[in-house]
Design a protein around this motif. Structure first.
Motif, PDB file in Angstrom:
ATOM      1  N   LYS A   1       0.812  -1.223   0.000  1.00  0.00           N
ATOM      2  CA  LYS A   1       0.000   0.000   0.000  1.00  0.00           C
ATOM      3  C   LYS A   1       0.844   1.271   0.000  1.00  0.00           C
TER       4      LYS A   1
ATOM      5  N   ASN B   1      -5.041   6.015   0.680  1.00  0.00           N
ATOM      6  CA  ASN B   1      -5.194   4.624   0.262  1.00  0.00           C
ATOM      7  C   ASN B   1      -4.436   3.639   1.140  1.00  0.00           C
TER       8      ASN B   1
ATOM      9  N   GLY C   1      -9.477   5.251   0.745  1.00  0.00           N
ATOM     10  CA  GLY C   1      -9.823   5.266  -0.666  1.00  0.00           C
ATOM     11  C   GLY C   1     -11.019   6.176  -0.901  1.00  0.00           C
TER      12      GLY C   1
END
Length: 148
Positions: A33, A39, A45
């Motif tokens: 990630k 995110n 997100g």
């Protein structure tokens, strides 16, 4: 070939990637990630169509015309040419077409007969609506039209 000897083709199945299992795995620590940011967070997100605070494209586009979807009249439609499959002098109803799988489902406003195709047999057709050409073709073949 026996049922107990069946197995997937080579390469057809892949193992599930286990993330966060150490630096040597290649997907350890941050689990693919990256570092920080929206995110990288749990539940992070953005929703589909979000453009970073700008007006989304779907809201920029002009909506034109009139949409009557709430009051649309849905009919189960079938063409005259498809009725050729039935025997001569048969009585065609929505129930018969549904049972013989000529129509997928029965609609709220009933059955509508469309004029595409040719009909050579005399049939009695009972439906809620007919197009002008459908009526002409059924009567030309010696059949009867009954509007419900």
């Amino acid at each position: 070939m026996q049922l107990e000897n069946l197995k997937p083709a080579a390469g057809a199945t892949t193992k599930k990637v286990r993330v966060g299992r150490g630096i040597g795995s290649g997907i350890g620590k941050t689990s693919g990630k990256g570092h920080k940011g929206q995110n990288a967070r749990s539940g992070g997100g953005v929703r589909p169509g979000f453009e970073g605070g700008n007006i989304p494209l779907i809201r920029k586009l002009v909506i034109r015309g009139f949409n009557n979807k709430n009051f649309k009249k849905n009919y189960a439609c079938i063409n005259v040419g498809e009725l050729e499959a039935f025997e001569a002098n048969a009585v065609i109803t929505e129930e018969l077409l549904y049972e013989t799988r000529f129509i997928g489902r029965r609609e709220a406003y009933g059955l509508k007969i469309l004029g595409e195709g040719e009909l050579t047999k005399p049939l009695t057709v009972k439906a809620n609506k007919f197009t002008k050409t459908a009526k002409e073709k059924i009567e030309k073949a010696g059949g009867k039209v009954e509007e419900l």
